[in-house]
Design an enzyme around this catalytic site. Sequence first.
Site, short mmCIF file in Angstrom:
data_model
loop_
_atom_site.label_atom_id
_atom_site.label_comp_id
_atom_site.label_asym_id
_atom_site.label_seq_id
_atom_site.Cartn_x
_atom_site.Cartn_y
_atom_site.Cartn_z
N GLU A 1 0.84 -1.19 0.00
CA GLU A 1 0.00 0.00 0.00
C GLU A 1 0.88 1.24 0.00
O GLU A 1 1.96 1.24 0.60
CB GLU A 1 -0.91 0.02 1.25
N CYS B 1 0.30 -12.18 -15.72
CA CYS B 1 0.68 -11.68 -17.04
C CYS B 1 -0.51 -11.29 -17.91
O CYS B 1 -0.33 -10.83 -19.04
CB CYS B 1 1.53 -12.73 -17.76
#
Length: 340
Positions: free
Chosen positions: A103, A129
């Site tokens: 974060e 991906c």
Amino acid sequence: MHGNATTRFDDVALISVASQLPGRVTSSDDIERRLASALSRMHLKPGLLRRVAGVLERRNWAEGESADTSTVIAAQRALAEAGVDPAEVGLIINTSVTRKHLEPSVAVRLHHELGLPSSAVNFDVANACLGFINGMSLAAGMIQSGQVRYALIVNGEDADDVQVNTVARLLGSDIDRDSFMSEFATLTLGSGSAAAVLGRASEHPEGHRILGGVTRAATQFHELCVGSVDGMFTDAKALLKGGMELVMSAWKEARTDWSWSDMDRYITHQVSAVHTNAIVKAIGLDRKRVPVTYPHLGNVGPASIPITLDAEKATLRSGDRVLLMGVGSGLNTGMLELAW
């Protein structure tokens, strides 16, 4: 087919795509020289990365470079090529696997560095991906529904730490052949950044229409490729088998709504020679229409599709049909058609 069988868009275009590559080239020979003692101990012949993966070299960030700053450069270039003022952007989606911390999101820094307006929605999408295709689809839906006018999809990957950690671990005396091969895919990774600008096709006739596509999941294979900055551990044979089964299933199901057997270009996620050859053979694609960048860039994760598309755009002509194809560990697959 129940659920999300297919997605179509009628007023969304890819206006521009750009990439930024690292300045440092790392050859597969360089990596194998670092691993020489381990390769010798396990009686593995040199040239393994070249022979098995077809990866000759990959890029890594040089001194003074980083994934984040290079992603900003790629995004600025994409906005300039699209002729879109940053103040007009209503959405930025970061799709990177790489992140320095949990974060806040990577998107917040990119939002700030690009000088986007406070009204611009910003968040990360993480799906291995397949992230860039997912990001494009999400943005297209928001443009189609009128929520935003312009969207910026970005990605920046940094393979340095995971490769350094992997090489150090593979030099351990407790590593056997099976352990070595479970981390082999990590050695094929490369770094790079890319960005794309999406908008309304009705406002940008020069753009490339995003027609839609399909996504499919085979999440029973969620443990076949698990990675972090410490390392990526893969059951390569099972992953390839599961991935091909998923791609073939999605391809066959898509025939009801789409005709993709004769596209002008297939822009696939760049993994290795084995992966590309398997897709070409399984679907029966024309090998000449499947460009590859993995020999010199390696597997750049979600950035590999936009980087390859950026490399190919100079040879594409108006009216060409282009299919973006990706598979992400987990497993998920996505296919998205563009009318160039």
